[in-house]
Every structure is written in C-alpha cells, then in structure tokens.
Design a protein around this motif. Structure first.
Motif, short mmCIF file in Angstrom:
data_model
loop_
_atom_site.label_atom_id
_atom_site.label_comp_id
_atom_site.label_asym_id
_atom_site.label_seq_id
_atom_site.Cartn_x
_atom_site.Cartn_y
_atom_site.Cartn_z
N THR A 101 -6.11 -6.69 1.96
CA THR A 101 -5.04 -6.53 2.94
C THR A 101 -3.75 -6.14 2.21
N LEU A 102 -2.86 -5.57 2.95
CA LEU A 102 -1.58 -5.18 2.36
C LEU A 102 -0.71 -6.38 2.07
N GLY A 103 -1.03 -7.48 2.71
CA GLY A 103 -0.34 -8.73 2.44
C GLY A 103 1.16 -8.60 2.55
N THR A 104 1.85 -9.05 1.53
CA THR A 104 3.32 -9.04 1.56
C THR A 104 3.89 -7.88 0.76
N ARG A 105 3.12 -6.81 0.66
CA ARG A 105 3.58 -5.67 -0.13
C ARG A 105 4.38 -4.70 0.72
N ALA A 106 5.47 -4.22 0.18
CA ALA A 106 6.18 -3.12 0.81
C ALA A 106 5.30 -1.87 0.73
N PHE A 145 10.72 10.38 -3.11
CA PHE A 145 10.69 9.32 -2.10
C PHE A 145 10.99 9.89 -0.72
N VAL A 146 10.27 9.37 0.28
CA VAL A 146 10.53 9.78 1.67
C VAL A 146 11.00 8.58 2.49
N ALA A 147 10.20 7.51 2.50
CA ALA A 147 10.52 6.35 3.32
C ALA A 147 9.76 5.14 2.82
N ALA A 148 10.30 3.96 3.12
CA ALA A 148 9.63 2.71 2.76
C ALA A 148 9.86 1.68 3.84
N ILE A 149 8.95 0.73 3.90
CA ILE A 149 9.05 -0.34 4.90
C ILE A 149 8.67 -1.65 4.23
N SER A 150 9.42 -2.70 4.54
CA SER A 150 9.13 -4.01 3.95
C SER A 150 7.84 -4.58 4.52
N TRP A 151 7.34 -5.64 3.91
CA TRP A 151 6.04 -6.18 4.32
C TRP A 151 6.06 -6.65 5.77
N ALA A 157 1.80 4.70 -0.53
CA ALA A 157 1.76 3.85 -1.71
C ALA A 157 2.06 2.40 -1.33
N ALA A 158 1.41 1.49 -2.03
CA ALA A 158 1.61 0.05 -1.82
C ALA A 158 2.43 -0.51 -2.97
N GLY A 159 3.47 -1.25 -2.62
CA GLY A 159 4.34 -1.80 -3.64
C GLY A 159 3.66 -2.81 -4.55
N ARG A 160 4.13 -2.87 -5.76
CA ARG A 160 3.60 -3.86 -6.71
C ARG A 160 4.03 -5.25 -6.24
N TYR A 161 3.15 -6.22 -6.44
CA TYR A 161 3.51 -7.58 -6.10
C TYR A 161 4.72 -7.99 -6.94
N GLY A 162 5.70 -8.57 -6.27
CA GLY A 162 6.88 -9.03 -6.97
C GLY A 162 7.98 -7.99 -7.10
N SER A 163 7.71 -6.76 -6.70
CA SER A 163 8.76 -5.74 -6.81
C SER A 163 9.86 -6.04 -5.79
N ARG A 164 11.07 -5.68 -6.16
CA ARG A 164 12.21 -5.97 -5.29
C ARG A 164 12.43 -4.84 -4.28
N TRP A 165 12.92 -5.19 -3.12
CA TRP A 165 13.19 -4.21 -2.08
C TRP A 165 14.18 -3.16 -2.58
N SER A 166 15.09 -3.55 -3.44
CA SER A 166 16.09 -2.61 -3.97
C SER A 166 15.44 -1.51 -4.80
N ALA A 192 7.77 1.36 -8.62
CA ALA A 192 7.64 0.07 -7.93
C ALA A 192 6.35 -0.04 -7.14
N TYR A 193 5.55 1.01 -7.19
CA TYR A 193 4.32 1.06 -6.40
C TYR A 193 3.10 1.08 -7.32
N GLY A 194 2.11 0.26 -6.96
CA GLY A 194 0.97 0.11 -7.84
C GLY A 194 -0.30 0.79 -7.38
N ASP A 195 -0.39 1.10 -6.11
CA ASP A 195 -1.59 1.74 -5.57
C ASP A 195 -1.17 2.94 -4.74
N TRP A 196 -1.89 4.03 -4.93
CA TRP A 196 -1.56 5.29 -4.26
C TRP A 196 -2.80 5.87 -3.60
N GLY A 197 -2.56 6.57 -2.49
CA GLY A 197 -3.63 7.32 -1.86
C GLY A 197 -3.79 8.68 -2.52
N GLN A 198 -4.73 9.45 -2.00
CA GLN A 198 -5.00 10.78 -2.55
C GLN A 198 -4.08 11.84 -1.98
#
Length: 127
Positions: free
Chosen positions: A28-33, A47-53, A97-106, A113-119
């Motif tokens: 699951t995406l859990g608490t990842r941005a 960068f285009v856009a991001a959303i918090s968990w 892309a899914a944010g790395r655990y512990g990465s800051r919103w800033s 700040a992202y650890g997993d990416w799609g194709q």
C-alpha cells in the motif's frame, strides 16, 4: 517496494484534457507522499505535482497551476492527475512516483525524495 503503473496517456490537441492514473501494487502507499513528474525528449525530468499521504496538501509547478489537479484514493491505492487546457509544452513522458519513507513535504519537488517510480505514460499534445 511498491510497483507503480501509469495509464491514461495518449495524443490530444492543444486545449484538450487528459486524466492520468497511477495504480500501486505490491504494497500500500501508506503514509507516502506521491508525485507526478514529466520528461520531454532531451530534457531532464521535471516536477509537475505532488500530494501528501492524506491528500490534505498539494503542490504544483507554476507551469501547470490552475490547469492540473492531483488527487489520490488511498482505499484504492491510486493517484490521478487531471490535466486540462493542455499545451504543446506539456508533452512528454509522465511518471508517477512514491515518496521515500521519512522524506519531508518540503522536499516534494525534488526527484531524490522519491524512492519508487513507474515506467511512465506518454502524453503528446498537438497544436
């Protein structure tokens, strides 16, 4: 590790709209941005856009502000990007892309700040 799969790209005329989706599997995406980035041929990924968990915070690049909307459904493990009033400059491969655990919103505009990416999914905008 979570697997991300984008869909919804394709050709569109300038002024048109597209809705990109990103489906997560494996975990699951859990608490990842979550973020959307794009890359045109011969350019760096931007960068285009991001959303918090929780979905309570969003941020956009100035070039898409007011035209694109990012959203997420944590019950379905999906993230979407609604794109309107598309311009030729919006063309490129769009990556979820899914944010790395512990990465800051800033840091959400930083690809590092992202650890997993799609194709990626290709968006082509004709004038």
């Amino acid at each position: 590790q979570v697997q991300l799969a984008e869909s919804g790209g394709g050709p569109v005329q300038a002024g048109g709209s597209l809705r990109l989706s990103c489906a997560a599997s494996g975990r699951t995406l859990g608490t990842r941005a979550m973020g959307w980035f794009r890359q045109a041929l011969g350019t760096e990924r931007e960068f285009v856009a991001a959303i918090s968990w929780s979905g309570g915070s969003t941020v956009y690049d100035d070039s898409v502000k007011g035209r694109f909307t990012i959203s997420r459904d944590n019950t379905k493990n999906t993230v979407s990007l609604q794109m309107s009033s598309l311009k030729p400059d919006d063309a490129g491969v769009y990556y979820c892309a899914a944010g790395r655990y512990g990465s800051r919103w800033s840091e959400s505009k930083n690809p590092g700040a992202y650890g997993d990416w799609g194709q990626g999914t290709q968006v082509t905008v004709s004038s």
